[in-house]
Design an enzyme around this catalytic site. Structure first.
Site, PDB file in Angstrom:
ATOM      1  N   TYR A 228       4.382   6.330  10.312  1.00 31.71           N
ATOM      2  CA  TYR A 228       3.555   5.172  10.000  1.00 31.71           C
ATOM      3  C   TYR A 228       4.333   4.173   9.139  1.00 31.71           C
ATOM      4  CZ  TYR A 228      -0.858   2.683   9.158  1.00 31.71           C
ATOM      5  OH  TYR A 228      -1.866   1.740   9.131  1.00 31.71           O
TER       6      TYR A 228
ATOM      7  N   LYS B  57       1.857  -0.340  15.258  1.00 33.84           N
ATOM      8  CA  LYS B  57       3.251  -0.433  15.690  1.00 33.84           C
ATOM      9  C   LYS B  57       3.598  -1.679  16.499  1.00 33.84           C
ATOM     10  CE  LYS B  57       4.571   2.987  13.553  1.00 33.84           C
ATOM     11  NZ  LYS B  57       5.117   2.572  12.263  1.00 33.84           N
TER      12      LYS B  57
ATOM     13  N   TYR C 194      -8.999   5.385   8.061  1.00 36.15           N
ATOM     14  CA  TYR C 194      -9.063   5.789   9.462  1.00 36.15           C
ATOM     15  C   TYR C 194     -10.106   6.895   9.562  1.00 36.15           C
ATOM     16  CZ  TYR C 194      -4.746   3.297  10.702  1.00 36.15           C
ATOM     17  OH  TYR C 194      -3.795   2.328  10.942  1.00 36.15           O
TER      18      TYR C 194
ATOM     19  N   PRO D  45      -3.260  -0.094  19.086  1.00 42.22           N
ATOM     20  CA  PRO D  45      -3.054  -0.524  17.702  1.00 42.22           C
ATOM     21  C   PRO D  45      -3.278   0.551  16.648  1.00 42.22           C
ATOM     22  CG  PRO D  45      -5.162  -1.316  18.499  1.00 42.22           C
ATOM     23  CD  PRO D  45      -4.478  -0.685  19.677  1.00 42.22           C
TER      24      PRO D  45
ATOM     25  N   HIS E  27       0.833  -1.192   0.000  1.00 41.96           N
ATOM     26  CA  HIS E  27       0.000   0.000   0.000  1.00 41.96           C
ATOM     27  C   HIS E  27       0.869   1.244   0.000  1.00 41.96           C
ATOM     28  CE1 HIS E  27      -4.029  -1.770   1.680  1.00 41.96           C
ATOM     29  NE2 HIS E  27      -3.561  -2.433   0.641  1.00 41.96           N
TER      30      HIS E  27
END
Length: 393
Positions: free
Chosen positions: A382, A296, A199, A292, A72
């Protein structure tokens, strides 16, 4: 029994450590309380950051990942009536991969079996002894009921937050943050309704649309801590996901499907320091837990193990104690950076019910999605910082 490194825990951290140590000429024995089938079936993380993929590649463990994983470029950030794509590759040159922890575990088990790694599953009564000395040992009862003793030069605790390793390493300091909400997570036999993770901030609470494969979706809803998943029917779950994820917004549709698993995951941060006590070294969840939201948990475990393997190879093969002495300090620079990022993502996206908090969150989301500097900061964290290094200063 005798070995150079006794590894407690046969999850991804423990098996990856045994693999990396073997490549460096250091032998190990792995002990695991659960059965091989139980460990293999645990549904956990699903996102591998760039740095983790590089560790697996350099270790020769990325064949199936490259063939079956899904690379991604970024994620979507969303709130009512707005959805924005953050292009990690365009911002940082680094991508992430959707590849479940169960798949990583399969690859590690296959690799260790291929070379005859000694792994003892279904052991009980595991106890660590003399960890302050240079002659530690582990006692346990094997699956046949026989009492065993394993002598080692070093013990590596990779057995999570409830294993015996954490208890055997008294922490100089423990830091913890318990969040007042949890995630209701589901696995569903339905193709993902999105090409990359969504998100979503919503007045009803946070939602996340993730995936495990082209035919399996993983989705989450923010719920109060203590929620019983049985109180959420399939219909209620899909209806609430549709609301929070914006079903019908700009023509986008959420496709429901059969739910095969549901569970509630409490949200907390936990860091203990140091990550070493004498001859005992901690890695992964035995040393730290993160919520979560920032993806990580597994990635931090991989980073710990990458550092720890180098340190132990230097000490046990080359006679250089320096990297082992520095392991805890080096690892914790990344641990705290990732702990902060996970806290930041969590507090930006989860609602408290307070209007003031909501306006602050929306202001932050607008800044992240409209500022290249803001977007780059999120993407850099990220997609993964270099292992062993702090954030850029």
């Amino acid at each position: 029994m005798r070995t150079q490194v006794a590894i407690i825990g046969a999850g991804p951290a423990g098996l990856l450590l045994s693999h990396l140590l073997a490549q460096g000429g250091v032998d190990s024995v792995v002990l695991e309380t659960r059965s091989e089938q139980y460990v293999a079936a645990r549904i956990r993380a699903g996102i591998l950051e760039h740095s983790s993929v590089e560790v697996l590649r350099s270790a020769g463990l990325d064949t199936r990942l490259r063939a079956e994983g899904d690379e991604h470029r970024g994620i979507y950030l969303q709130w009512p009536h707005e959805r924005h794509h953050l292009d990690f590759v365009g911002l940082t040159g680094r991508s992430v991969w959707v590849y479940g922890q169960t798949e990583v575990q399969k690859d590690l088990v296959a690799a260790r079996k291929a070379v005859g790694q000694e792994i003892h599953y279904e052991v009980s009564g595991t106890a660590l002894h003399d960890v302050s000395s240079d002659r530690p040992h582990v006692t346990f009862t094997d699956r046949d009921g026989a009492a065993r003793r394993l002598d080692a030069e070093v013990i590596a605790g990779c057995d999570g937050s409830f294993g015996p390793s954490r208890a055997a390493a008294p922490a100089a300091r423990t830091y913890e943050r318990v969040y007042p909400y949890s995630w209701l997570g589901i696995l569903a036999d339905v193709a993902p309704s999105t090409d990359e993770l969504i998100y979503a901030w919503h007045p009803h609470g946070f939602a996340l649309h993730s995936m495990r494969s082209a035919t399996v979706s993983r989705l989450y809803l923010q719920v109060p801590t203590g929620t019983d998943p049985a109180t959420w029917s399939d219909e209620r779950i899909w209806d609430e996901l549709a609301v929070r994820l914006g079903h019908g917004q700009d023509g986008w549709r959420l496709t429901p499907g059969p739910i095969t698993e549901r569970s509630v995951l409490p949200m907390r941060s936990h860091v203990r320091t140091p990550m070493r006590h004498g001859s005992l070294f901690l890695a992964g969840d035995a040393a730290h837990i993160v919520p979560p939201t920032g993806a990580k948990g597994l990635n931090l475990a991989i980073a710990d193990v990458a550092l720890l393997s180098r340190a132990l190879i230097a000490r046990l093969r080359d006679g250089d104690p320096g990297p082992a002495e520095a392991y805890s300090d080096t690892a914790q620079r990344r641990v705290w950076r990732c702990t902060h990022f996970s806290w930041w993502m969590t507090t930006m996206l989860h609602t408290s019910g307070e209007e003031f908090d909501a306006e602050l969150q929306l202001a932050q989301l607008r800044w992240v999605t409209s500022s290249r500097a803001g977007a780059t900061g999120l993407a850099e964290n990220y997609a993964g910082l270099p292992i062993g290094l702090d954030a850029p200063r």
